[in-house]
Design a protein around this motif. Structure first.
Motif, PDB file in Angstrom:
ATOM      1  N   GLY A 186       0.513  -1.546   0.281  1.00 33.31           N
ATOM      2  CA  GLY A 186       0.151   0.039  -0.033  1.00 33.31           C
ATOM      3  C   GLY A 186       0.750   0.793  -0.026  1.00 33.31           C
ATOM      4  O   GLY A 186       0.177   2.474   0.202  1.00 33.31           O
ATOM      5  N   GLY A 187       2.434   1.092  -0.188  1.00 32.53           N
ATOM      6  CA  GLY A 187       2.857   2.534   0.045  1.00 32.53           C
ATOM      7  C   GLY A 187       3.252   2.926   1.364  1.00 32.53           C
ATOM      8  O   GLY A 187       3.152   4.590   1.312  1.00 32.53           O
ATOM      9  N   LEU A 188       2.734   3.205   2.149  1.00 35.64           N
ATOM     10  CA  LEU A 188       2.698   3.746   2.880  1.00 35.64           C
ATOM     11  C   LEU A 188       3.354   4.278   3.952  1.00 35.64           C
ATOM     12  O   LEU A 188       4.770   3.590   4.144  1.00 35.64           O
ATOM     13  N   PRO A 189       3.555   5.322   4.971  1.00 35.75           N
ATOM     14  CA  PRO A 189       4.690   5.855   5.962  1.00 35.75           C
ATOM     15  C   PRO A 189       4.959   4.698   6.593  1.00 35.75           C
ATOM     16  O   PRO A 189       3.524   5.015   7.807  1.00 35.75           O
ATOM     17  N   LEU A 190       5.783   4.188   7.002  1.00 37.81           N
ATOM     18  CA  LEU A 190       6.217   3.216   8.348  1.00 37.81           C
ATOM     19  C   LEU A 190       6.683   3.705   9.360  1.00 37.81           C
ATOM     20  O   LEU A 190       8.132   3.847   8.898  1.00 37.81           O
ATOM     21  N   VAL A 191       6.797   4.544  10.602  1.00 39.27           N
ATOM     22  CA  VAL A 191       7.400   4.328  11.946  1.00 39.27           C
ATOM     23  C   VAL A 191       7.667   3.078  12.696  1.00 39.27           C
ATOM     24  O   VAL A 191       6.925   2.920  13.406  1.00 39.27           O
ATOM     25  N   GLU A 192       8.688   2.898  12.886  1.00 42.09           N
ATOM     26  CA  GLU A 192       9.021   2.312  14.379  1.00 42.09           C
ATOM     27  C   GLU A 192       9.552   3.062  15.730  1.00 42.09           C
ATOM     28  O   GLU A 192      10.604   3.652  15.588  1.00 42.09           O
TER      29      GLU A 192
END
Length: 280
Positions: A123-129
């Motif tokens: 989905g090309g979402l920004p992901l942040v850990e």
């Protein structure tokens, strides 16, 4: 969506070797336990519950209340163009639903493995850990923030999290989060009749901890009464707009941990807090 919905899954050590107890657990210990537990159990969790959660569905809890119908973040049409932070996003199902409605979501989770599942689904979402208590964003970065069973039940200091959420929200921003309904703390975590008798004090705030043979926490969950939650919201700089207690729908026949049609038709299982940021 990093939803726990009751402690029925395996801890760090084999279940028959983990010791369940009630003891204090601070921020650092709780954070370490949550990161480790979710990294180890993300695969099983997504395999077992992925069909119910879907790839791009926004579900607030095991009752199946869908944001499409509830509109707790606002009418779907009003989400277009808004910056939204999902905290405890898991595989980012809720964030994907938001993106499909024209929002600009960022999916944040403590667990690296959960975010790998978000990448797998796509989905090309920004992901942040990152930890919910130390959000890596500038002040006023988002219009909305949401969390479906993510972070809040597992942190020792929820006010710290709420203040961080307030900081990254713009004036008037909405913060909506769901947790296990506090009344459930007094009942055994069982879906059948044995889960309908009070077994503990509702007012005992001592955390539930599973620990290994060396006494290290491998799972921690924190209890707050309903009044505590309301006071935490206010102390975090928010106004409580609504408190939603979803009823169990006729169509939902599943059992998920201690959630079931039997219990859901008698006592609430989820509490959803709809809050708005108070201006300075």
């Amino acid at each position: 969506m990093n939803q726990e919905y009751g402690r029925e899954d395996g801890p760090e050590v084999p279940e028959d070797e983990a010791e369940a107890t009630r003891r204090d657990a601070g921020d650092a210990e709780s954070s370490r336990a949550s990161r480790g537990w979710w990294d180890r159990n993300a695969d099983e969790y997504q395999t077992e519950h992925g069909a119910f959660l879907g790839d791009d569905r926004f579900v607030w809890g095991p009752e199946g209340l869908d944001e499409e119908d509830a509109e707790l973040l606002g009418p779907a049409g009003s989400l277009r163009g808004l910056d939204v932070l999902e905290i405890g996003a898991g595989a980012a199902q809720c964030a994907r639903w938001l993106a499909a409605r024209g929002a600009r979501p960022v999916a944040l989770d403590l667990s690296h493995r959960q975010l790998q599942h978000a990448l797998r689904i796509g989905g090309g979402l920004p992901l942040v850990e990152a930890d919910a208590g130390a959000l890596p964003f500038r002040d006023g970065s988002f219009d909305l923030a949401c969390s479906a069973y993510g972070a809040v039940p597992f942190v020792a200091d929820p006010v710290r999290v709420f203040r961080e959420v307030r900081r990254v929200l713009r004036p008037g921003g909405r913060w909506v989060f769901s947790v296990t309904h506090p009344i459930r703390w007094a009942f055994p975590d069982e879906p059948g009749p044995e889960g309908l008798s009070v077994a503990a004090s509702y007012f005992d705030r001592t955390p539930y901890v599973e620990q290994d043979e060396k006494g290290r926490a491998v799972y921690v969950e924190h209890h707050r009464t309903l009044g505590d939650r309301v006071r935490d919201v206010v102390a975090g700089g928010f106004r409580l707009v609504d408190l939603v207690e979803p009823e169990w729908p006729d169509w939902n026949s599943q059992e998920w941990g201690g959630w079931s049609p039997l219990r859901g038709n008698l006592i609430p299982g989820t509490a959803i807090f709809v809050c708005e940021r108070l201006d300075d």
